[in-house]
Write a protein that holds these residues in place. Structure first.
Motif, PDB file in Angstrom:
ATOM      1  N   HIS A 171       0.808  -1.163  -0.389  1.00 44.15           N
ATOM      2  CA  HIS A 171      -0.081   0.188   0.192  1.00 44.15           C
ATOM      3  C   HIS A 171       0.531   1.099   0.289  1.00 44.15           C
ATOM      4  O   HIS A 171       2.122   1.212   0.932  1.00 44.15           O
ATOM      5  CB  HIS A 171      -0.432  -0.209   1.174  1.00 44.15           C
TER       6      HIS A 171
ATOM      7  N   GLN B 216       1.374   3.246   1.707  1.00 47.19           N
ATOM      8  CA  GLN B 216       1.648   3.748   2.829  1.00 47.19           C
ATOM      9  C   GLN B 216       2.294   2.395   3.646  1.00 47.19           C
ATOM     10  O   GLN B 216       2.952   2.485   4.917  1.00 47.19           O
ATOM     11  CB  GLN B 216       0.297   4.003   4.476  1.00 47.19           C
TER      12      GLN B 216
ATOM     13  N   ASN C  89       3.453  -4.708   2.240  1.00 49.43           N
ATOM     14  CA  ASN C  89       2.714  -6.384   3.111  1.00 49.43           C
ATOM     15  C   ASN C  89       1.831  -5.461   3.215  1.00 49.43           C
ATOM     16  O   ASN C  89       1.283  -6.934   4.550  1.00 49.43           O
ATOM     17  CB  ASN C  89       3.419  -6.894   3.321  1.00 49.43           C
ATOM     18  N   MET C  90       0.274  -4.321   3.194  1.00 51.71           N
ATOM     19  CA  MET C  90       0.454  -4.354   4.712  1.00 51.71           C
ATOM     20  C   MET C  90      -0.866  -4.686   3.935  1.00 51.71           C
ATOM     21  O   MET C  90      -2.439  -4.560   5.126  1.00 51.71           O
ATOM     22  CB  MET C  90      -0.754  -2.561   4.389  1.00 51.71           C
TER      23      MET C  90
ATOM     24  N   GLY D 264      -2.882  -8.092   2.921  1.00 49.19           N
ATOM     25  CA  GLY D 264      -2.300  -9.363   2.184  1.00 49.19           C
ATOM     26  C   GLY D 264      -3.946 -10.487   3.028  1.00 49.19           C
ATOM     27  O   GLY D 264      -4.327 -10.499   3.844  1.00 49.19           O
ATOM     28  N   ALA D 265      -3.257 -12.465   2.744  1.00 47.56           N
ATOM     29  CA  ALA D 265      -3.866 -12.943   3.653  1.00 47.56           C
ATOM     30  C   ALA D 265      -3.030 -13.897   3.540  1.00 47.56           C
ATOM     31  O   ALA D 265      -1.797 -14.088   2.546  1.00 47.56           O
ATOM     32  CB  ALA D 265      -5.226 -13.154   2.356  1.00 47.56           C
TER      33      ALA D 265
ATOM     34  N   ASN E 129     -10.714   0.352  -0.827  1.00 54.44           N
ATOM     35  CA  ASN E 129      -8.491   1.272  -0.753  1.00 54.44           C
ATOM     36  C   ASN E 129      -9.307   2.427   0.939  1.00 54.44           C
ATOM     37  O   ASN E 129      -7.888   3.134   1.458  1.00 54.44           O
ATOM     38  CB  ASN E 129      -8.877   1.725  -1.813  1.00 54.44           C
TER      39      ASN E 129
ATOM     40  N   TYR F   8      -8.729   1.276   3.966  1.00 49.77           N
ATOM     41  CA  TYR F   8      -7.099   0.827   4.080  1.00 49.77           C
ATOM     42  C   TYR F   8      -7.034   1.792   4.437  1.00 49.77           C
ATOM     43  O   TYR F   8      -5.830   1.609   5.278  1.00 49.77           O
ATOM     44  CB  TYR F   8      -6.288   0.398   2.699  1.00 49.77           C
ATOM     45  N   SER F   9      -6.510   2.669   3.918  1.00 52.54           N
ATOM     46  CA  SER F   9      -6.059   3.879   3.965  1.00 52.54           C
ATOM     47  C   SER F   9      -6.227   4.778   5.424  1.00 52.54           C
ATOM     48  O   SER F   9      -5.265   5.377   5.397  1.00 52.54           O
ATOM     49  CB  SER F   9      -5.767   5.063   2.796  1.00 52.54           C
TER      50      SER F   9
ATOM     51  N   LEU G 220      -4.223   3.117   8.105  1.00 52.59           N
ATOM     52  CA  LEU G 220      -2.868   2.646   8.158  1.00 52.59           C
ATOM     53  C   LEU G 220      -2.733   4.569   8.656  1.00 52.59           C
ATOM     54  O   LEU G 220      -2.263   4.507   9.380  1.00 52.59           O
ATOM     55  CB  LEU G 220      -2.624   2.746   6.268  1.00 52.59           C
ATOM     56  N   LYS G 221      -3.185   5.209   8.478  1.00 53.33           N
ATOM     57  CA  LYS G 221      -3.166   6.939   8.694  1.00 53.33           C
ATOM     58  C   LYS G 221      -4.279   6.722   9.555  1.00 53.33           C
ATOM     59  O   LYS G 221      -2.613   7.781  10.866  1.00 53.33           O
ATOM     60  CB  LYS G 221      -4.401   7.642   8.011  1.00 53.33           C
TER      61      LYS G 221
ATOM     62  N   ARG H 231      -2.585  -5.106  14.440  1.00 54.00           N
ATOM     63  CA  ARG H 231      -3.184  -6.419  14.370  1.00 54.00           C
ATOM     64  C   ARG H 231      -4.014  -6.248  15.092  1.00 54.00           C
ATOM     65  O   ARG H 231      -4.717  -7.570  15.600  1.00 54.00           O
ATOM     66  CB  ARG H 231      -1.972  -7.141  14.220  1.00 54.00           C
TER      67      ARG H 231
ATOM     68  N   THR I  67      -7.941  -8.707   4.881  1.00 54.21           N
ATOM     69  CA  THR I  67      -7.027  -8.534   4.055  1.00 54.21           C
ATOM     70  C   THR I  67      -5.950  -8.084   5.120  1.00 54.21           C
ATOM     71  O   THR I  67      -5.051  -7.519   4.264  1.00 54.21           O
ATOM     72  CB  THR I  67      -7.490  -8.486   2.392  1.00 54.21           C
ATOM     73  N   TYR I  68      -6.957  -7.007   5.971  1.00 60.04           N
ATOM     74  CA  TYR I  68      -5.883  -5.940   6.182  1.00 60.04           C
ATOM     75  C   TYR I  68      -5.000  -6.460   7.495  1.00 60.04           C
ATOM     76  O   TYR I  68      -4.985  -7.200   7.900  1.00 60.04           O
ATOM     77  CB  TYR I  68      -6.538  -4.969   7.206  1.00 60.04           C
ATOM     78  N   MET I  69      -3.281  -6.409   7.235  1.00 54.75           N
ATOM     79  CA  MET I  69      -1.886  -6.614   7.473  1.00 54.75           C
ATOM     80  C   MET I  69      -2.388  -8.532   7.288  1.00 54.75           C
ATOM     81  O   MET I  69      -2.288  -8.878   8.642  1.00 54.75           O
ATOM     82  CB  MET I  69      -1.685  -6.186   8.848  1.00 54.75           C
ATOM     83  N   ARG I  70      -2.761  -8.754   6.766  1.00 55.74           N
ATOM     84  CA  ARG I  70      -3.420 -10.635   6.366  1.00 55.74           C
ATOM     85  C   ARG I  70      -4.091 -11.378   8.227  1.00 55.74           C
ATOM     86  O   ARG I  70      -4.645 -12.389   8.207  1.00 55.74           O
ATOM     87  CB  ARG I  70      -2.049 -11.300   6.794  1.00 55.74           C
ATOM     88  N   GLY I  71      -5.025 -10.412   7.984  1.00 53.63           N
ATOM     89  CA  GLY I  71      -5.757 -10.518   8.986  1.00 53.63           C
ATOM     90  C   GLY I  71      -6.536 -10.168   9.867  1.00 53.63           C
ATOM     91  O   GLY I  71      -4.869 -10.090  11.161  1.00 53.63           O
TER      92      GLY I  71
END
Lengths: 359, 359
Positions: A146, A148, A151-152, A154-155, B81, B84-85, B88-89, B94, B116-120
């Motif tokens: 992403h 920012q 690898n932010m 994923g799964a 998206n 996600y943004s 992250l902001k 996790r 899907t955020y940080m692989r779950g």
């Protein structure tokens, strides 16, 4: 050909390691129960390996290929959406299998596309760099970057199998081969002293790309990674030892600008710095340090860090996910072949080692 | 408050059904082991329910909210998206828990962001429409639409819990309440004749939003769905019966333009058409058909399909994922309270029923 089975709680999958496997339909076909195949690759790899793979599959299957531009900067939502669109345009359904033909970027983005297209379809990894052959084949990490952060998105998603053709390494630039060897050496250092000794004996042969020795090195690296990951599939504990050298290494990569130092190069130097801090803990001897530096050097890797100020190192290392309450947790070596996550080191010793580096 | 536990092979989670639950911190807090919370909702729901939820959480937690525009057309990559943004902001990590406060669109997109955020990361469903309370709470389907198809991108991902507050239905438009009741009736028809009979007795009370009866209807719907899904988590077999009325219904939705007929309205009429074809098979009697039509009518739903040509119906129904070798597989009723997937019906009988509909 060598085979290892990676076992997770519900499922298992094989990693095949050998010569000429990407043209071996008898092998690949076993993991393709359905007719539709989509190969995802990048333009560089496609030039050399796409035709042989398509030739081996197309007498038996309906094959499409999706070619992305080469490079980490394309591991993003635009590339992912391009994959989705091309799959839909070609009427890919739940019985379509994706094949990731490429290095870590292709493996990560293809795995994530497979995890999320129609809520999950099958995929096969065909890693074409040494780094991805030892590192991305095990663990089920898939994803994209992403703006920012890396690898932010994923799964965790496991492939049907991994097809590791060591012959493809013949076209890999030697600098990238060496970078892959840094991760190979890491497995010796963190948990397998016998493997470290084997590497000391065979490093020259690996540099010269002896296929038997490369297969053995990849197998033992994957087996070591599998042992760690199987014990800790969702990254709550001991999986951290896989990050030996990485906290130092990430700081170097970021300070130098991504791509100027390859990941493996930065990790190699980072492992030397971690070893020196382990020596300061009384855990490693001067002779151990010399062995480590020697092997890394013979792998064709740099052994001296770039010139970065101590404050810059500390600032960048603090960004690591393992940092807790302002203290940087580091993977150190309790002994040769044994790693441990620790925050009990003396911070002044850490600064001293970073200062020596800031030559 | 009523509770049912949804059991999957590795994990289980509770569905809580009752009055005033979105302000019940004692309940919600049990499923929030960490400090950081992000509520994801839409502008319409936010106007009414965001403040009470934030008020119950904020004395104990760090809460941010992410507000999307209302509507199916925003269930897309841009909204994803944006989530996600904003995560992250706000330095969501996790240990952050997402809370989906809204209907099916919010539940689907939030679940997929969590997957899907940080692989779950963890997430909690707080469905605010009857349809999402009975339908999206069970099954783990998450995802977004793609310009080339609905729900094409997604993952199977289970919430930590589902908090179903029946009081929020008080602000739901009556047309949407009725649309939700279509799915409720479906569970009676496919596998629970006792529930169907209970609905016949209590349909007026449900329309009047008696909270006790609504809770009971939601509980029994979720339990029925759970029984089906648990037996078939990844949709290989009997889960298809959950699609009673849906193949007809989807054709109606598409032909009329999405949103003109609500999903539940189209499914209600579709169940009547499926019942008529089941009657042609000799599986249902004329009296059964009358009971079904009567209940659907009393739920405030249309019972007569819109005017669509037979060829258009067939063309659209052929697009269904269950179509095999040019034959449309349909969920039919073997008897009252028993559904079956079948392609053994007489196609001319199907055309006849569609013709009657093309009044």
């Amino acid at each position: 050909m060598k085979t290892i089975n990676i076992q997770f709680d519900e499922r298992s999958y094989p990693i095949y390691i050998g010569e000429g496997l990407i043209s071996d339909y008898e092998l690949i076909g076993q993991h393709l129960p359905h007719k539709k195949i989509a190969i995802i690759t990048n333009d560089l790899v496609a030039d050399i390996y796409l035709a042989p793979l398509i030739n081996s599959l197309s007498p038996h299957k309906d094959v499409i290929s999706i070619i992305l531009p080469d490079g980490e900067k394309y591991k993003n939502t635009d590339s992912l959406n391009s994959i989705y669109s091309q799959l839909l345009k070609n009427k890919a359904d739940r019985n379509t299998t994706l094949i990731a033909l490429g290095g870590g970027v292709i493996g990560d983005i293809t795995g994530f596309a497979a995890a999320t297209y129609m809520r999950g379809i099958n995929f096969i990894q065909m890693p074409t760099t040494l780094l991805s052959q030892v590192d991305s084949s095990v663990g089920g990490k898939t994803g994209i970057n992403h703006p920012q952060g890396k690898n932010m998105i994923g799964a965790f998603y496991q492939p049907q199998c991994v097809i590791t053709d060591v012959n493809v390494l013949k076209t890999l630039p030697s600098r990238e081969l060496s970078a892959g060897l840094a991760e190979v050496i890491k497995y010796g250092l963190i948990r397998d002293i016998k493997f470290f000794e084997w590497l000391e004996t065979n490093i020259q042969s690996l540099i010269e790309m002896n296929p038997e020795h490369l297969s053995e090195a990849i197998l033992r690296s994957c087996q070591n990674k599998a042992d760690v990951v199987e014990a800790d599939e969702f990254e709550s504990g001991i999986r951290a030892i896989l990050n030996l050298g990485h906290t130092f290494g990430h700081a170097i990569e970021v300070a130098q600008g991504y791509g100027n130092w390859l990941h493996g190069e930065a990790v190699g130097v980072g492992m030397i710095m971690a070893a020196k801090l382990s020596q300061a803990m009384g855990w490693l001897s001067e002779a151990d340090i010399e062995r480590i530096i020697s092997l890394i050097k013979h792998a064709g890797l740099p052994t001296v860090p770039p010139n970065i100020s101590v404050d810059k190192y500390i600032e960048l290392m603090m960004l690591d996910k393992k940092t807790k309450d302002g203290k940087i947790n580091l993977v150190l070596q309790k002994s040769m072949g044994e790693a441990v996550l620790s925050d009990s080191y003396d911070p002044s010793k850490l600064r001293q080692i970073l200062e020596q580096s800031a030559h």
